[in-house]
Write an enzyme that holds these catalytic residues in place. Structure first.
Site, PDB file in Angstrom:
ATOM      1  CG  HIS A 145       7.511   3.320   6.611  1.00 25.00           C
ATOM      2  ND1 HIS A 145       8.324   4.349   7.015  1.00 25.00           N
ATOM      3  CD2 HIS A 145       6.629   3.125   7.643  1.00 25.00           C
ATOM      4  CE1 HIS A 145       7.962   4.771   8.220  1.00 25.00           C
ATOM      5  NE2 HIS A 145       6.935   4.030   8.618  1.00 25.00           N
ATOM      6  CG  HIS A 202       0.381  -0.348  13.014  1.00 27.11           C
ATOM      7  ND1 HIS A 202       0.486  -0.031  11.683  1.00 27.11           N
ATOM      8  CD2 HIS A 202       1.026   0.649  13.692  1.00 27.11           C
ATOM      9  CE1 HIS A 202       1.174   1.096  11.540  1.00 27.11           C
ATOM     10  NE2 HIS A 202       1.500   1.538  12.745  1.00 27.11           N
TER      11      HIS A 202
END
Length: 430
Positions: A249, A401
């Site tokens: 993150h 992703h």
């Protein structure tokens, strides 16, 4: 040496890899019931629910495929948009179910995470001229704003019950991170700078928390937005709420901060915001604020120092303690994908050749360990010795992703992916 991102041969490889991912996932939206969870070989895992967040990601990816001119990608994108407007939408109470089970029973929980992906899907679908996407976007932005946005905090709440009668006391950064991506896409799709300024409000709050924590982002909070650093210590590998700091993150936020900065540099002022962007009170981010670039670099540096080869083996660990000690050493594919995007974005924003070297290192690792050269796509999870495993993520749920990792390096920081692909834009490097 010429960076890979400046080499036509590498850009051609990225295009081919993106097409290969689309081919692998061609069965992910077989009908208008929504996006399906994919098994290791690309077949549908019928034991899994139809998730709203997964359907939103599928709509986004295949709409991008349509904008790229890849035949066969518009129909699944359109089916996913239709599913979000019909089966996954709660017609009684508004908003979107979290999922619909294999037996047709909906999970009526209203999640900001899922709603962010509806906004992203509808934004990309609008740019791709998919039927119903503009109406879906208007509805999704209204729900995200009216039900989840907490202006005094400058952040979104996380979850409601199905009838919007009880707001869960948990607050989290993960849903807000994906909301930033979605709100930037909404500004691109609508031309309304209000959503970009709201993304900046969220980004500014997260930057301050990260800075106070030596650039490790606190993920979990209570209803008053007080950090809860020990949450889920007893189940540290939770899919969406793991204990501790998540280097992946930090990498994802690094790239998003650069995109916020680039978007606001060309955006009109937010006339509705008063003294702070988006109507919140918790931001020091302003259009063109160079601190966002510095913060992006600091987040990236911390994530790489804590996460990469932290146990002596190549790859990024999933989580660390608050002193940087690895907690969950499993390697998730999405972390490397975000490292690729962050390194490319930082190289574009700063011209620092070190980021170009990192970019090549992350792709080399992905090619050696994560790309499935037999069945296609990426292994979604590796054990600490870099062998495929499935302790947290079974199969290969989606392309989101990995597909973005194949697109971001060739495109500018602003506008976002959909408009940049539609308009044939290319990254301009320092």
């Amino acid at each position: 040496m010429i960076p890979w991102t400046d080499r036509p041969t590498h850009l051609h490889w990225l295009e081919a890899h993106a097409r290969g991912l689309l081919e692998f996932g061609r069965g992910t939206v077989p009908d208008e019931s929504g996006g399906r969870w994919l098994a290791d070989d690309g077949s549908v895992d019928a034991s899994q629910p139809v998730f709203t967040w997964l359907t939103g990601r599928s709509a986004h990816v295949f709409a991008l495929g349509a904008l790229l001119g890849v035949p066969g990608t518009r129909p699944p994108a359109q089916r996913a948009i239709t599913a979000l407007r019909t089966r996954l939408h709660d017609d009684d109470h508004g908003g979107w179910y979290a999922s619909v089970g294999p037996d047709g029973t909906p999970d009526t929980t209203k999640s900001a995470y899922a709603h962010a992906f509806v906004v992203l899907a509808a934004s990309t679908g609008t740019v791709a001229a998919l039927d119903g996407a503009p109406e879906l976007l208007a509805d999704a932005l209204a729900v995200l704003s009216e039900r989840f946005w907490e202006p005094d905090a400058g952040m979104h709440a996380d979850e409601w019950d199905g009838a919007w009668t009880r707001k869960d006391p948990y607050r989290g950064v993960n849903a807000n991170m994906h909301s930033v991506e979605a709100l930037l896409a909404a500004t691109d799709a609508t031309g309304d700078p209000r959503w970009a300024h709201r993304a900046a409000t969220i980004a500014g709050r997260v930057v301050r928390w990260a800075r106070d924590g030596d650039w490790r982002i606190p993920e979990h909070f209570d209803a008053a937005w007080a950090p809860q650093p020990e949450l889920n210590r007893d189940r540290p590998d939770d899919q969406f709420k793991p204990y501790g700091a998540t280097p992946g993150h930090g990498l994802e936020w690094s790239r998003l901060l650069l995109q916020v900065d680039a978007t606001l540099a060309g955006a009109a002022p937010d006339a509705t915001a008063g003294t702070t962007a988006g109507g919140g009170t918790g931001t020091d981010a302003a259009p063109g604020d160079p601190d966002l670039v510095a913060a992006a670099a600091a987040l990236y540096d911390r994530a790489v120092r804590d996460g990469w080869a932290a146990d002596g083996e190549p790859g990024f660990v999933y989580t660390t303690d608050w002193d940087g000690t690895p907690v969950v050493r499993t390697r998730m594919h999405w972390v490397t994908a975000e490292a690729i995007g962050a390194a490319a974005a930082l190289h574009q924003a700063t011209g620092d050749h070190g980021y170009a070297e990192d970019y090549e290192r992350w792709w080399d690792y992905a090619a050696e360990h994560l790309l499935d050269h037999v069945n296609g796509s990426w292994h979604h999870e590796l054990d600490p010795s870099n062998s495929p495993t499935a302790t947290v993520w079974a199969g290969k749920p989606d392309l989101y992703h990995a597909f973005q990792a194949a697109l971001l390096p060739a495109l500018p920081l602003s506008p976002g992916l959909a408009v940049a692909v539609r308009d044939g834009l290319r990254a301009v490097r320092r």
